[in-house]
Design a protein around this motif. Structure first.
Motif, PDB file in Angstrom:
ATOM      1  N   VAL A 273       0.853  -1.184   0.000  1.00  0.00           N
ATOM      2  CA  VAL A 273       0.000   0.000   0.000  1.00  0.00           C
ATOM      3  C   VAL A 273       0.887   1.232   0.000  1.00  0.00           C
ATOM      4  O   VAL A 273       1.659   1.449   0.930  1.00  0.00           O
ATOM      5  N   ARG A 274       0.780   2.031  -1.047  1.00  0.00           N
ATOM      6  CA  ARG A 274       1.623   3.219  -1.170  1.00  0.00           C
ATOM      7  C   ARG A 274       0.745   4.414  -1.526  1.00  0.00           C
ATOM      8  O   ARG A 274       0.245   4.502  -2.655  1.00  0.00           O
ATOM      9  N   PRO A 275       0.539   5.328  -0.600  1.00  0.00           N
ATOM     10  CA  PRO A 275      -0.247   6.528  -0.905  1.00  0.00           C
ATOM     11  C   PRO A 275       0.588   7.519  -1.705  1.00  0.00           C
ATOM     12  O   PRO A 275       1.788   7.321  -1.928  1.00  0.00           O
ATOM     13  N   PHE A 276      -0.048   8.584  -2.132  1.00  0.00           N
ATOM     14  CA  PHE A 276       0.701   9.656  -2.771  1.00  0.00           C
ATOM     15  C   PHE A 276       0.582  10.918  -1.936  1.00  0.00           C
ATOM     16  O   PHE A 276      -0.283  11.030  -1.061  1.00  0.00           O
ATOM     17  N   ALA A 277       1.459  11.863  -2.192  1.00  0.00           N
ATOM     18  CA  ALA A 277       1.539  13.062  -1.368  1.00  0.00           C
ATOM     19  C   ALA A 277       2.036  14.224  -2.204  1.00  0.00           C
ATOM     20  O   ALA A 277       2.555  14.037  -3.318  1.00  0.00           O
ATOM     21  N   PHE A 278       1.851  15.443  -1.664  1.00  0.00           N
ATOM     22  CA  PHE A 278       2.263  16.664  -2.335  1.00  0.00           C
ATOM     23  C   PHE A 278       3.114  17.497  -1.378  1.00  0.00           C
ATOM     24  O   PHE A 278       2.888  17.502  -0.172  1.00  0.00           O
ATOM     25  N   TRP A 279       4.075  18.210  -1.944  1.00  0.00           N
ATOM     26  CA  TRP A 279       4.864  19.146  -1.146  1.00  0.00           C
ATOM     27  C   TRP A 279       5.467  20.209  -2.061  1.00  0.00           C
ATOM     28  O   TRP A 279       5.490  20.062  -3.280  1.00  0.00           O
ATOM     29  N   ARG A 280       5.927  21.272  -1.447  1.00  0.00           N
ATOM     30  CA  ARG A 280       6.612  22.330  -2.176  1.00  0.00           C
ATOM     31  C   ARG A 280       8.110  22.100  -2.094  1.00  0.00           C
ATOM     32  O   ARG A 280       8.612  21.557  -1.107  1.00  0.00           O
ATOM     33  N   MET A 281       8.824  22.510  -3.132  1.00  0.00           N
ATOM     34  CA  MET A 281      10.274  22.355  -3.100  1.00  0.00           C
ATOM     35  C   MET A 281      10.830  23.128  -1.902  1.00  0.00           C
ATOM     36  O   MET A 281      10.489  24.292  -1.685  1.00  0.00           O
ATOM     37  N   GLY A 282      11.661  22.454  -1.149  1.00  0.00           N
ATOM     38  CA  GLY A 282      12.227  23.031   0.067  1.00  0.00           C
ATOM     39  C   GLY A 282      11.551  22.551   1.334  1.00  0.00           C
ATOM     40  O   GLY A 282      12.125  22.678   2.421  1.00  0.00           O
ATOM     41  N   ASP A 283      10.321  22.001   1.216  1.00  0.00           N
ATOM     42  CA  ASP A 283       9.644  21.465   2.399  1.00  0.00           C
ATOM     43  C   ASP A 283      10.393  20.247   2.921  1.00  0.00           C
ATOM     44  O   ASP A 283      10.810  19.379   2.139  1.00  0.00           O
TER      45      ASP A 283
ATOM     46  N   PHE B  75      13.414   0.943 -22.075  1.00  0.00           N
ATOM     47  CA  PHE B  75      12.955   0.592 -20.735  1.00  0.00           C
ATOM     48  C   PHE B  75      14.128   0.243 -19.838  1.00  0.00           C
ATOM     49  O   PHE B  75      15.220  -0.122 -20.303  1.00  0.00           O
ATOM     50  N   LEU B  76      13.906   0.383 -18.549  1.00  0.00           N
ATOM     51  CA  LEU B  76      14.909   0.012 -17.550  1.00  0.00           C
ATOM     52  C   LEU B  76      14.285  -0.950 -16.543  1.00  0.00           C
ATOM     53  O   LEU B  76      13.070  -1.110 -16.469  1.00  0.00           O
ATOM     54  N   ASP B  77      15.122  -1.589 -15.778  1.00  0.00           N
ATOM     55  CA  ASP B  77      14.685  -2.640 -14.863  1.00  0.00           C
ATOM     56  C   ASP B  77      14.157  -2.011 -13.577  1.00  0.00           C
ATOM     57  O   ASP B  77      14.916  -1.695 -12.667  1.00  0.00           O
ATOM     58  N   ASP B  78      12.827  -1.817 -13.508  1.00  0.00           N
ATOM     59  CA  ASP B  78      12.227  -1.211 -12.319  1.00  0.00           C
ATOM     60  C   ASP B  78      11.278  -2.175 -11.608  1.00  0.00           C
ATOM     61  O   ASP B  78      10.383  -1.757 -10.887  1.00  0.00           O
ATOM     62  N   ARG B  79      11.499  -3.483 -11.785  1.00  0.00           N
ATOM     63  CA  ARG B  79      10.589  -4.449 -11.150  1.00  0.00           C
ATOM     64  C   ARG B  79      10.706  -4.407  -9.628  1.00  0.00           C
ATOM     65  O   ARG B  79       9.824  -4.883  -8.914  1.00  0.00           O
ATOM     66  N   SER B  80      11.796  -3.852  -9.087  1.00  0.00           N
ATOM     67  CA  SER B  80      11.934  -3.714  -7.629  1.00  0.00           C
ATOM     68  C   SER B  80      11.029  -2.621  -7.075  1.00  0.00           C
ATOM     69  O   SER B  80      10.993  -2.431  -5.855  1.00  0.00           O
ATOM     70  N   PHE B  81      10.314  -1.908  -7.951  1.00  0.00           N
ATOM     71  CA  PHE B  81       9.444  -0.823  -7.518  1.00  0.00           C
ATOM     72  C   PHE B  81       8.418  -1.304  -6.498  1.00  0.00           C
ATOM     73  O   PHE B  81       8.054  -0.564  -5.575  1.00  0.00           O
ATOM     74  N   ARG B  82       7.929  -2.518  -6.643  1.00  0.00           N
ATOM     75  CA  ARG B  82       6.890  -3.029  -5.748  1.00  0.00           C
ATOM     76  C   ARG B  82       7.454  -3.657  -4.476  1.00  0.00           C
ATOM     77  O   ARG B  82       6.696  -4.015  -3.582  1.00  0.00           O
ATOM     78  N   ASP B  83       8.764  -3.842  -4.401  1.00  0.00           N
ATOM     79  CA  ASP B  83       9.353  -4.417  -3.193  1.00  0.00           C
ATOM     80  C   ASP B  83       9.319  -3.394  -2.063  1.00  0.00           C
ATOM     81  O   ASP B  83       9.593  -2.210  -2.277  1.00  0.00           O
ATOM     82  N   PRO B  84       8.994  -3.820  -0.841  1.00  0.00           N
ATOM     83  CA  PRO B  84       8.939  -2.872   0.278  1.00  0.00           C
ATOM     84  C   PRO B  84      10.323  -2.351   0.641  1.00  0.00           C
ATOM     85  O   PRO B  84      11.314  -3.088   0.601  1.00  0.00           O
ATOM     86  N   ILE B  85      10.376  -1.076   0.959  1.00  0.00           N
ATOM     87  CA  ILE B  85      11.617  -0.477   1.458  1.00  0.00           C
ATOM     88  C   ILE B  85      11.688  -0.623   2.972  1.00  0.00           C
ATOM     89  O   ILE B  85      12.735  -0.950   3.535  1.00  0.00           O
ATOM     90  N   PHE B  86      10.558  -0.377   3.640  1.00  0.00           N
ATOM     91  CA  PHE B  86      10.474  -0.621   5.074  1.00  0.00           C
ATOM     92  C   PHE B  86      10.109  -2.089   5.307  1.00  0.00           C
ATOM     93  O   PHE B  86       9.123  -2.577   4.743  1.00  0.00           O
ATOM     94  N   HIS B  87      10.883  -2.767   6.122  1.00  0.00           N
ATOM     95  CA  HIS B  87      10.583  -4.154   6.438  1.00  0.00           C
ATOM     96  C   HIS B  87      11.188  -4.496   7.786  1.00  0.00           C
ATOM     97  O   HIS B  87      12.083  -3.805   8.288  1.00  0.00           O
ATOM     98  N   ASP B  88      10.697  -5.549   8.370  1.00  0.00           N
ATOM     99  CA  ASP B  88      11.177  -5.999   9.670  1.00  0.00           C
ATOM    100  C   ASP B  88      12.613  -6.494   9.518  1.00  0.00           C
ATOM    101  O   ASP B  88      12.889  -7.430   8.751  1.00  0.00           O
ATOM    102  N   PRO B  89      13.581  -5.878  10.223  1.00  0.00           N
ATOM    103  CA  PRO B  89      14.976  -6.308  10.064  1.00  0.00           C
ATOM    104  C   PRO B  89      15.216  -7.746  10.489  1.00  0.00           C
ATOM    105  O   PRO B  89      16.234  -8.337  10.119  1.00  0.00           O
ATOM    106  N   ASP B  90      14.284  -8.319  11.270  1.00  0.00           N
ATOM    107  CA  ASP B  90      14.442  -9.705  11.699  1.00  0.00           C
ATOM    108  C   ASP B  90      13.951 -10.692  10.640  1.00  0.00           C
ATOM    109  O   ASP B  90      14.184 -11.899  10.760  1.00  0.00           O
TER     110      ASP B  90
END
Length: 407
Positions: free
Chosen positions: A185-195, A350-365
């Protein structure tokens, strides 16, 4: 035939040199040609070879786990050769690339290995001037209950900008990952440059569909969902504690099944139209991509008894690329025209972006192979039907997936 009857390289006539450099489309290679010898430098000072076409994106391949060659910047115009192109020293160690924007700006998440995988600093760096711009590292929740207000760490996985990052009023729209959310689950967000902090918004714009890609077009951010609908968001209004977002969901008629597994979907602006490119293949192969399908957004009015009832949307497949050159990258896809000086280069890059769906945050254990695929890069042509993995081979990387460097 006696080879000695031909003069040495430094005696080539000017017209031959002009022909050689005119066939070389890459400005960097032309610069190297001028450095072959003193005679060539003098000759190039006299002649005026035809100007090269505008540069195309470079493919940045990260360092592989078992490779000592370091970063590689592969050039389409040089026949997939590599060029010397450097990252700032501060960005070379444990820097995850998650996109780019025009003007050789690169989005990076610089991770601090001393503090673990979750310590990261998101920045935008210019590879010519080495100028750094700060990006958010956290999102603020919840402005409606001040006593519960908390900053949650994020990981940005894709981003697009409303204008150049140094221009006043630049707004970013990004696809982000949060630790508390379920995997995938990946939401989207908005911000201004510098925030440095993303402020929340509470309009019903998330929905239950995963976001595949985002682009900016005619004053709106367009988010492509996994169901191939488009969420259209006006540029948001920023307040002290929250962001106002006005959006609508454009529902598209279902398409005929692709037959093969859909690996990814992208939005591309081309010839003033919004295209959706669908990437097909077998996810279990080392290099899974087998084909692409290209669709154009079509809007039409449904009229009943002379009365307009509703505006419908559909994806209409393009039978021929017709000279299009499409470079695919989430948040940073670009289109070029073969007729603008790129003979024989029509295709989907095209480039290899299949890791896009892999979680970045995960349980280190947990036992989790947190590496990035880097081998499925290339060019697909519709006529003749062919996938050419023309870029240099590169194994998995613990640091970053590949990324385009946009000129």
């Amino acid at each position: 035939m006696d080879g000695h009857q031909f003069g040495p390289w430094n005696l080539l006539p000017d017209d031959i040199l002009e022909l050689l450099v005119g066939r070389n489309l890459c400005e960097i290679d032309r610069l190297h040609a001028r450095r072959v010898c003193h005679s060539w430098r003098a000759a190039f000072a006299r002649i005026e070879p035809p100007p090269p076409p505008p540069p195309l994106p470079l493919l940045l391949l990260p360092e592989a786990d078992d490779d000592e060659h370091g970063l590689a910047f592969s050039c389409v115009l040089s026949g997939w050769d590599t060029h010397p192109f450097f990252l700032p020293r501060a960005a070379r160690r444990r820097a995850r690339c998650f996109g780019s924007c025009d003007g050789v700006w690169l989005f990076l998440a610089m991770e601090d290995g001393l503090q673990g995988d979750r310590a990261r600093d998101h920045v935008l760096v210019n590879l010519h001037s080495f100028q750094f711009l700060d990006l958010p590292n956290v999102i603020r929740l919840d402005h409606t209950f001040p006593q519960l207000m908390k900053d949650i760490e994020i990981a940005i996985v894709a981003v697009t900008l409303s204008r150049q990052p140094t221009q006043q009023g630049c707004v970013a729209a990004g696809i982000i990952e949060l630790p508390p959310f379920p995997i995938g689950v990946r939401p989207f967000a908005f911000w201004r440059m510098g925030d440095r902090v993303i402020l929340p918004f509470y309009e019903d714009v998330f929905g239950d569909q995963a976001v595949e890609d985002v682009i900016y077009h005619n004053g709106y951010f367009l988010f492509l969902t996994q169901d191939e609908h488009i969420r259209v968001c006006q540029e948001p209004v920023f307040h002290d504690t929250n962001v106002d977002v006005d959006s609508i969901l454009l529902r598209f008629e279902p398409r005929v099944d692709d037959g093969d597994a859909v690996l990814a979907r992208y939005l591309v602006l081309c010839r003033g139209k919004v295209l959706m490119v669908v990437r097909l293949g077998c996810p279990h192969r080392r290099s899974p991509t087998s084909a692409f399908r290209v669709f154009e957004r079509v809007d039409y009015l449904v009229v009943n008894a002379g009365v307009v009832e509703v505006l419908e949307h559909t994806w209409s497949e393009i039978d021929e690329l017709g000279g299009r050159m499409l470079f695919l990258g989430r948040g940073c896809s670009r289109s070029y025209e073969e007729a603008d000086g790129y003979p024989g280069m029509e295709g989907v890059y095209f480039l290899d972006d299949r890791s896009f769906r892999d979680p970045i945050f995960h349980d280190p254990d947990m036992v989790f192979d947190h590496t990035y695929h880097c081998c499925d890069n290339g060019r697909w042509s519709k006529s003749p039907f062919n996938v050419d993995r023309c870029f240099p081979e590169r194994g998995r990387s613990k640091i970053s997936p590949p990324v385009w460097i946009l000129p």
